[in-house]
Design an enzyme around this catalytic site. Structure first.
Site, PDB file in Angstrom:
ATOM      1  N   SER A 119     -30.602 -74.726   5.121  1.00  0.00           N
ATOM      2  CA  SER A 119     -30.647 -75.873   5.805  1.00  0.00           C
ATOM      3  C   SER A 119     -31.024 -77.071   5.202  1.00  0.00           C
ATOM      4  CB  SER A 119     -31.540 -75.478   7.071  1.00  0.00           C
ATOM      5  OG  SER A 119     -31.414 -76.280   8.107  1.00  0.00           O
ATOM      6  N   ASP A 173     -23.273 -71.769  14.421  1.00  0.00           N
ATOM      7  CA  ASP A 173     -24.599 -72.423  14.156  1.00  0.00           C
ATOM      8  C   ASP A 173     -24.683 -73.659  15.001  1.00  0.00           C
ATOM      9  OD1 ASP A 173     -26.603 -74.058  12.736  1.00  0.00           O
ATOM     10  OD2 ASP A 173     -26.065 -73.543  10.964  1.00  0.00           O
ATOM     11  N   HIS A 204     -27.954 -70.254  13.393  1.00  0.00           N
ATOM     12  CA  HIS A 204     -28.680 -70.871  12.332  1.00  0.00           C
ATOM     13  C   HIS A 204     -29.777 -69.681  11.617  1.00  0.00           C
ATOM     14  CE1 HIS A 204     -29.602 -74.488   9.866  1.00  0.00           C
ATOM     15  NE2 HIS A 204     -30.802 -74.439  10.127  1.00  0.00           N
TER      16      HIS A 204
END
Length: 225
Positions: A119, A173, A204
């Site tokens: 991320s 996601d 995610h």
């Protein structure tokens, strides 16, 4: 005066380290979030890879009502084209380059160092790796995007033009859309970077299948067979 070095969790191999993976966490997490992945990778028993999981500095994050949390940069909006605060991105790049230099000073050459991140951490790993002036062993960009959205960063390094990049993303996601990762992938491929793109049935997060793929990729990149 240089900034204080990043606090981190370091996991040493049983033998003297001759390679290193620097793994950056996501927004609001810490190095402790990914440190448990090391035994899950099931690398060869006598590998010589040091794993470093640094903690991002604490700072207010605009999209979270200014709440102070660990963050590699401020996120002012969810719009991909203006999501990453570039002042913060560049400040984190300096900190990560200092971590790399620490490893080089300890005797591990740049071409035995992998930059990895999830991320926000993946954003910094990808950005820093593409611009790093010495050849790295590899760049791992998990569930992330380019901070420069639909353009490659400026001041790209020729040293890492042929460095292997692993991009992985969740098909569902809801934090970093799959399209954001695909946009980065399309740019990298158009500019002839050797990039591997993999997607997984996840949001995610990290998928068990993905961990096996990461282990195989690291084993190849760092010649651990």
């Amino acid at each position: 005066m240089s900034a204080a070095p990043l606090e981190r969790i370091t996991i040493e191999p049983s033998l003297a380290a001759n390679a290193c993976v620097i793994w950056l966490h996501g927004l609001g997490d810490s190095g402790a979030g990914f440190a448990p992945i090391v035994p899950e990778l099931k690398l060869p028993q006598h590998h010589q890879v040091r794993f470093i999981f640094p903690h991002a500095p604490e700072q207010p994050v605009t999209i979270n009502q200014g709440y102070v949390m660990r963050s590699w940069y401020d996120i002012k909006t969810m719009d991909l084209h203006s999501r990453a605060d570039m002042t913060g991105v560049l400040a984190s790049e300096v900190k990560v380059k200092a971590l790399i230099q620490e490893q080089i000073d300890s005797g591990i050459p740049a071409n035995r160092i992998v930059l990895a991140g999830f991320s926000q951490g993946g954003v910094i790993s990808l950005f820093t790796g593409l611009r790093y002036p010495e050849k790295l062993a590899g760049i791992m960009a998990l569930s992330c995007y380019l901070p420069t959205a639909d353009a490659l960063p400026e001041q790209l390094s020729s040293a890492n033009k042929n460095t292997e990049i692993l991009q992985q993303h969740g098909e569902s996601d809801d934090v970093v859309p799959l399209s954001a990762g695909q946009m980065a992938n399309k740019l990298l491929l158009a500019n002839h970077y050797p990039v591997t793109w993999q997607t997984y049935p996840m949001a995610h997060s990290v998928h068990p299948q993905q961990i096996r793929a990461i282990a195989a990729w690291l084993t190849t990149r760092l010649n651990l067979n």
